[in-house]
Design a protein around this motif. Structure first.
Motif, PDB file in Angstrom:
ATOM      1  N   ALA A 195      -1.331   4.599   1.391  1.00  0.00           N
ATOM      2  CA  ALA A 195      -1.184   3.252   1.918  1.00  0.00           C
ATOM      3  C   ALA A 195       0.086   3.129   2.751  1.00  0.00           C
ATOM      4  CB  ALA A 195      -1.157   2.235   0.778  1.00  0.00           C
ATOM      5  N   LEU A 196       0.054   2.185   3.687  1.00  0.00           N
ATOM      6  CA  LEU A 196       1.203   1.885   4.539  1.00  0.00           C
ATOM      7  C   LEU A 196       1.541   0.413   4.382  1.00  0.00           C
ATOM      8  CD1 LEU A 196       3.176   2.751   6.844  1.00  0.00           C
ATOM      9  CD2 LEU A 196       1.400   1.995   8.455  1.00  0.00           C
ATOM     10  N   ASP A 197       2.821   0.122   4.114  1.00  0.00           N
ATOM     11  CA  ASP A 197       3.301  -1.247   3.979  1.00  0.00           C
ATOM     12  C   ASP A 197       4.279  -1.518   5.117  1.00  0.00           C
ATOM     13  OD1 ASP A 197       3.888  -3.786   3.016  1.00  0.00           O
ATOM     14  OD2 ASP A 197       5.239  -3.074   1.444  1.00  0.00           O
ATOM     15  N   VAL A 198       3.816  -2.269   6.122  1.00  0.00           N
ATOM     16  CA  VAL A 198       4.621  -2.554   7.311  1.00  0.00           C
ATOM     17  C   VAL A 198       5.490  -3.782   7.056  1.00  0.00           C
ATOM     18  CG1 VAL A 198       4.553  -3.194   9.752  1.00  0.00           C
ATOM     19  CG2 VAL A 198       2.896  -1.532   8.837  1.00  0.00           C
TER      20      VAL A 198
ATOM     21  N   LEU B 261       6.096  -5.132  -2.762  1.00  0.00           N
ATOM     22  CA  LEU B 261       4.668  -4.870  -2.590  1.00  0.00           C
ATOM     23  C   LEU B 261       4.399  -3.377  -2.510  1.00  0.00           C
ATOM     24  CD1 LEU B 261       2.041  -6.517  -2.357  1.00  0.00           C
ATOM     25  CD2 LEU B 261       2.130  -6.061   0.101  1.00  0.00           C
ATOM     26  N   SER B 262       5.309  -2.618  -1.914  1.00  0.00           N
ATOM     27  CA  SER B 262       5.146  -1.158  -1.879  1.00  0.00           C
ATOM     28  C   SER B 262       5.073  -0.603  -3.297  1.00  0.00           C
ATOM     29  CB  SER B 262       6.315  -0.507  -1.135  1.00  0.00           C
ATOM     30  OG  SER B 262       6.375  -0.922   0.208  1.00  0.00           O
TER      31      SER B 262
ATOM     32  N   ILE C 243       3.785   4.553   1.953  1.00  0.00           N
ATOM     33  CA  ILE C 243       4.873   4.565   2.921  1.00  0.00           C
ATOM     34  C   ILE C 243       5.261   3.119   3.199  1.00  0.00           C
ATOM     35  CG2 ILE C 243       5.637   5.228   5.227  1.00  0.00           C
ATOM     36  CD1 ILE C 243       4.969   7.588   3.388  1.00  0.00           C
ATOM     37  N   GLY C 244       6.524   2.790   2.940  1.00  0.00           N
ATOM     38  CA  GLY C 244       7.058   1.487   3.313  1.00  0.00           C
ATOM     39  C   GLY C 244       7.914   1.658   4.553  1.00  0.00           C
TER      40      GLY C 244
ATOM     41  N   GLU D 169       7.589  11.215  -5.367  1.00  0.00           N
ATOM     42  CA  GLU D 169       7.322  10.943  -3.956  1.00  0.00           C
ATOM     43  C   GLU D 169       6.059  10.096  -3.790  1.00  0.00           C
ATOM     44  OE1 GLU D 169       7.332  14.698  -1.887  1.00  0.00           O
ATOM     45  OE2 GLU D 169       9.518  14.767  -1.898  1.00  0.00           O
ATOM     46  N   ARG D 170       5.833   9.264  -4.801  1.00  0.00           N
ATOM     47  CA  ARG D 170       4.720   8.329  -4.730  1.00  0.00           C
ATOM     48  C   ARG D 170       5.034   7.227  -3.719  1.00  0.00           C
ATOM     49  NH1 ARG D 170       2.136   5.314  -9.980  1.00  0.00           N
ATOM     50  NH2 ARG D 170       2.993   7.189 -11.015  1.00  0.00           N
ATOM     51  N   VAL D 171       6.324   6.924  -3.544  1.00  0.00           N
ATOM     52  CA  VAL D 171       6.797   5.948  -2.562  1.00  0.00           C
ATOM     53  C   VAL D 171       7.836   6.592  -1.673  1.00  0.00           C
ATOM     54  CG1 VAL D 171       8.009   3.769  -2.201  1.00  0.00           C
ATOM     55  CG2 VAL D 171       6.411   3.974  -4.080  1.00  0.00           C
TER      56      VAL D 171
END
Length: 239
Positions: free
Chosen positions: A83-86, A93-94, A108-109, A135-137
């Motif tokens: 997932a990508l959190d822009v 939320l990330s 990825i945040g 490295e989950r986030v």
């Protein structure tokens, strides 16, 4: 019931969001119970159902908007998903998304303010250090309007600021490329500015990339987010 789900504790806030029908899936509920909002907003009353300023002219969104987003993206935030959190801001939320994708997944945040990347990394490191260790986030500095191609494609993309046009590759300017970074079967949720006559408002838009690569769009509701813009413009304005 939006804006009416404040609580004295994280659990009370989550319970109200579920009772209001805003928090619509068990997996989204579990994420919001596991990731305590107070670890990402450090001022008084972190469980108020309203956006709160966190510095650099950005906010942590209201809990009901996080609940909507996680509910809408639940099927795409499966175990092992990416997932990508822009506009990752505080990292809240990330972290919720990371809980949902599990140890085999990756979130990825991305934010264009380096100080916010430091804040989000610190918040998650203190709240869920194993997310960072596994490295989950991963939080990166960058222009979220371009997505983050190095880790694409994504099963789920969340955009936490309002785009003037729906993010997708614009051949004239090559600004928006988020839809291109969705995997087939993936889903993007993004606030988009809309204009009717003299009225300017925002729609929360759901974009699905079908298995055959075609794209469908659906307006979910009207919302109010800060603009998706460049760092200089963001820092020059007090939204």
């Amino acid at each position: 019931m939006a804006w009416q789900c404040s609580g004295a504790t994280n659990h009370e806030m989550v319970t109200k969001l579920k009772e209001a029908g805003i928090l619509a899936t068990d997996r989204a509920e579990a994420a919001m119970i596991a990731i305590d909002r107070a670890h990402y907003y450090h001022e008084a009353n972190p469980y108020l159902d309203q956006p709160r300023k966190i510095g650099y002219n950005v906010t942590i969104s209201a809990p009901h908007m996080h609940a909507y987003a996680l509910s809408v993206l639940s099927d795409q935030l499966f175990d092992g998903a990416k997932a990508l959190d822009v506009g990752s801001g505080s990292g809240y939320l990330s972290a919720c998304m990371a809980f949902m994708v599990g140890p085999r997944g990756r979130v990825i945040g991305i934010d264009h303010i380096p100080e916010l990347i430091e804040i989000s990394t610190k918040n998650v490191s203190e709240d869920c250090p194993h997310f960072i260790k596994e490295e989950r986030v991963k939080f990166v500095v960058g222009d979220g309007r371009l997505g983050y191609a190095a880790e694409a494609p994504y099963n789920a993309i969340h955009v936490g600021a309002a785009a003037d046009t729906l993010p997708q590759q614009n051949k004239a300017r090559l600004i928006f490329q988020l839809i291109d970074q969705l995997t087939p079967g993936g889903r993007l949720v993004c606030p988009v500015v809309a204009i009717k006559g003299f009225q300017r408002f925002q729609d929360l838009v759901q974009v699905d990339k079908n298995v055959d690569g075609t794209v469908t769009k659906k307006k979910l509701m009207q919302v109010s987010y800060i603009p998706l813009t460049d760092p200089a413009t963001q820092l020059a304005n007090d939204y």
